[in-house]
Design a protein around this motif. Structure first.
Motif, PDB file in Angstrom:
ATOM      1  N   ASN A  75       5.128  -8.586  -9.379  1.00  0.00           N
ATOM      2  CA  ASN A  75       4.259  -7.519  -8.867  1.00  0.00           C
ATOM      3  C   ASN A  75       2.823  -7.988  -8.710  1.00  0.00           C
ATOM      4  OD1 ASN A  75       5.720  -4.905  -8.459  1.00  0.00           O
ATOM      5  ND2 ASN A  75       6.363  -5.280 -10.552  1.00  0.00           N
ATOM      6  N   ALA A  76       2.313  -8.710  -9.693  1.00  0.00           N
ATOM      7  CA  ALA A  76       0.932  -9.180  -9.623  1.00  0.00           C
ATOM      8  C   ALA A  76       0.760 -10.245  -8.545  1.00  0.00           C
ATOM      9  CB  ALA A  76       0.492  -9.728 -10.981  1.00  0.00           C
ATOM     10  N   SER A  77       1.725 -11.145  -8.425  1.00  0.00           N
ATOM     11  CA  SER A  77       1.606 -12.219  -7.434  1.00  0.00           C
ATOM     12  C   SER A  77       1.660 -11.660  -6.020  1.00  0.00           C
ATOM     13  CB  SER A  77       2.713 -13.260  -7.640  1.00  0.00           C
ATOM     14  OG  SER A  77       4.000 -12.670  -7.502  1.00  0.00           O
ATOM     15  N   PHE A  78       2.568 -10.725  -5.763  1.00  0.00           N
ATOM     16  CA  PHE A  78       2.645 -10.139  -4.426  1.00  0.00           C
ATOM     17  C   PHE A  78       1.421  -9.280  -4.132  1.00  0.00           C
ATOM     18  CE2 PHE A  78       3.872  -6.899  -1.343  1.00  0.00           C
ATOM     19  CZ  PHE A  78       4.433  -7.670  -0.339  1.00  0.00           C
ATOM     20  N   GLY A  79       0.921  -8.580  -5.169  1.00  0.00           N
ATOM     21  CA  GLY A  79      -0.218  -7.697  -4.968  1.00  0.00           C
ATOM     22  C   GLY A  79      -1.447  -8.413  -4.455  1.00  0.00           C
ATOM     23  N   ILE A  80      -1.733  -9.614  -4.956  1.00  0.00           N
ATOM     24  CA  ILE A  80      -2.917 -10.348  -4.508  1.00  0.00           C
ATOM     25  C   ILE A  80      -2.598 -11.272  -3.333  1.00  0.00           C
ATOM     26  CG2 ILE A  80      -2.592 -12.259  -6.125  1.00  0.00           C
ATOM     27  CD1 ILE A  80      -5.938 -10.681  -4.949  1.00  0.00           C
ATOM     28  N   TYR A  81      -1.324 -11.686  -3.198  1.00  0.00           N
ATOM     29  CA  TYR A  81      -0.977 -12.578  -2.090  1.00  0.00           C
ATOM     30  C   TYR A  81      -1.001 -11.848  -0.752  1.00  0.00           C
ATOM     31  CZ  TYR A  81       1.668 -15.505   1.095  1.00  0.00           C
ATOM     32  OH  TYR A  81       2.059 -16.240   2.192  1.00  0.00           O
ATOM     33  N   PHE A  82      -0.542 -10.594  -0.729  1.00  0.00           N
ATOM     34  CA  PHE A  82      -0.457  -9.876   0.542  1.00  0.00           C
ATOM     35  C   PHE A  82      -1.825  -9.697   1.199  1.00  0.00           C
ATOM     36  CE2 PHE A  82       0.457  -6.154   3.279  1.00  0.00           C
ATOM     37  CZ  PHE A  82       1.491  -6.709   4.011  1.00  0.00           C
ATOM     38  N   PRO A  83      -2.900  -9.329   0.465  1.00  0.00           N
ATOM     39  CA  PRO A  83      -4.220  -9.293   1.111  1.00  0.00           C
ATOM     40  C   PRO A  83      -4.648 -10.655   1.663  1.00  0.00           C
ATOM     41  CG  PRO A  83      -4.273  -8.082  -0.946  1.00  0.00           C
ATOM     42  CD  PRO A  83      -2.950  -8.785  -0.890  1.00  0.00           C
ATOM     43  N   LYS A  84      -4.250 -11.739   0.977  1.00  0.00           N
ATOM     44  CA  LYS A  84      -4.525 -13.072   1.519  1.00  0.00           C
ATOM     45  C   LYS A  84      -3.764 -13.296   2.816  1.00  0.00           C
ATOM     46  CE  LYS A  84      -4.119 -16.688  -0.823  1.00  0.00           C
ATOM     47  NZ  LYS A  84      -3.434 -17.674  -1.655  1.00  0.00           N
ATOM     48  N   PHE A  85      -2.518 -12.849   2.837  1.00  0.00           N
ATOM     49  CA  PHE A  85      -1.641 -13.093   3.985  1.00  0.00           C
ATOM     50  C   PHE A  85      -2.137 -12.373   5.235  1.00  0.00           C
ATOM     51  CE2 PHE A  85       2.186 -11.867   6.438  1.00  0.00           C
ATOM     52  CZ  PHE A  85       2.641 -13.144   6.784  1.00  0.00           C
ATOM     53  N   ILE A  86      -2.621 -11.124   5.075  1.00  0.00           N
ATOM     54  CA  ILE A  86      -3.058 -10.358   6.247  1.00  0.00           C
ATOM     55  C   ILE A  86      -4.568 -10.450   6.476  1.00  0.00           C
ATOM     56  CG2 ILE A  86      -1.130  -8.760   6.023  1.00  0.00           C
ATOM     57  CD1 ILE A  86      -2.986  -6.740   4.765  1.00  0.00           C
ATOM     58  N   GLY A  87      -5.278 -11.118   5.552  1.00  0.00           N
ATOM     59  CA  GLY A  87      -6.696 -11.360   5.756  1.00  0.00           C
ATOM     60  C   GLY A  87      -7.644 -10.323   5.184  1.00  0.00           C
TER      61      GLY A  87
END
Length: 253
Positions: A75-87
């Motif tokens: 949950n934590a990894s996806f939570g911060i990765y997704f904002p990175k992925f979409i900018g």
């Protein structure tokens, strides 16, 4: 402390959790129920007791730890990765929010989700086995610290990951095997002496042992070591996150 920003991040992440309630909650509970059926019934019929505790009850702390560690990390990894992925991470970094507030928002939400799932699994276990919690406050403390520390680890993984495959790499290939080899379904005292010594290098052993002590009053390692291990791990993760935001590693490129 910008509590408005922390609350906004936290509420957004929790809303995502409830939007995907089937995947986020039902799936872990069903998987854990299958573990009870397979391990508790099939193996439990051959292993009656471990340290005076029925095998079905003995595996409950290990199953909860297995779930909350993987869920907090994912949950934590996806939570911060997704904002990175979409900018959108750059909008967050340019806002008047410091790294501590960002971390509290994302990690707090991930830890809350994992702890909620862990408590649901604990309630589910009462339908399968007769279990008594010897030290309820210690149980909640160990559960909270485990969810917090692995959510911090997941936050680091989310920043490090360059794609969705790397996002699942450590939870699947590192954390899950360490939990299985960390005494989640057995006592390390059942192992040959040489393997008992080798197992002590597995940090997950100390977390599971301390959590199991809160249920049954027995542990494979001293409680002080368990508390020291989880405190050191939490401090290490917080130091790494501070360094990441200080240097901008993987978030400003």
């Amino acid at each position: 402390m910008n509590f408005t920003a922390v609350g906004a991040i936290y509420r957004f992440e929790m809303a995502r959790f409830f939007r995907t309630i089937t995947q986020s909650l039902v799936s872990p509970v069903l998987s854990t129920s299958l573990y009870f059926v397979v391990f508790g019934t099939a193996i439990g019929s051959r292993i009656e007791e471990i340290d005076g505790v029925s095998y079905g009850a003995f595996i409950v702390p290990g199953l909860i730890m297995l779930t909350v560690m993987t869920q907090a990390t994912s949950n934590a990894s996806f939570g911060i990765y997704f904002p990175k992925f979409i900018g959108t991470i750059y909008e967050l970094l340019s806002a008047p929010v410091n790294f501590l507030e960002i971390t509290i928002g994302y990690v707090g939400a991930a830890a809350t989700k994992a702890m909620f799932i862990g408590l649901i699994i604990l309630i589910t276990s009462f339908f399968f086995v007769d279990i008594t919690i010897a030290h309820p406050l210690a149980m909640f403390a160990f559960l909270f610290l485990t969810c917090l520390s692995f959510a911090l680890l997941g936050f680091i993984i989310g920043i490090w990951a360059g794609n969705f495959e790397q996002l699942q790499l450590i939870p699947l290939l590192v954390i899950t095997p360490l939990v299985f080899l960390g005494g989640s379904f057995y006592s390390i005292s059942m192992l040959p002496p040489i393997w008992q010594n080798i197992t002590l290098f597995n940090p997950v052993v100390y977390l599971i042992s301390g959590f199991r002590w809160s249920f049954f009053g027995t542990a494979d390692v001293p409680i002080a070591l368990s508390l020291g291990a989880i405190s050191l791990f939490t401090l290490l993760c917080m130091t790494v996150i501070w360094w990441i935001f200080r240097t901008g590693w993987r978030i400003r490129a």
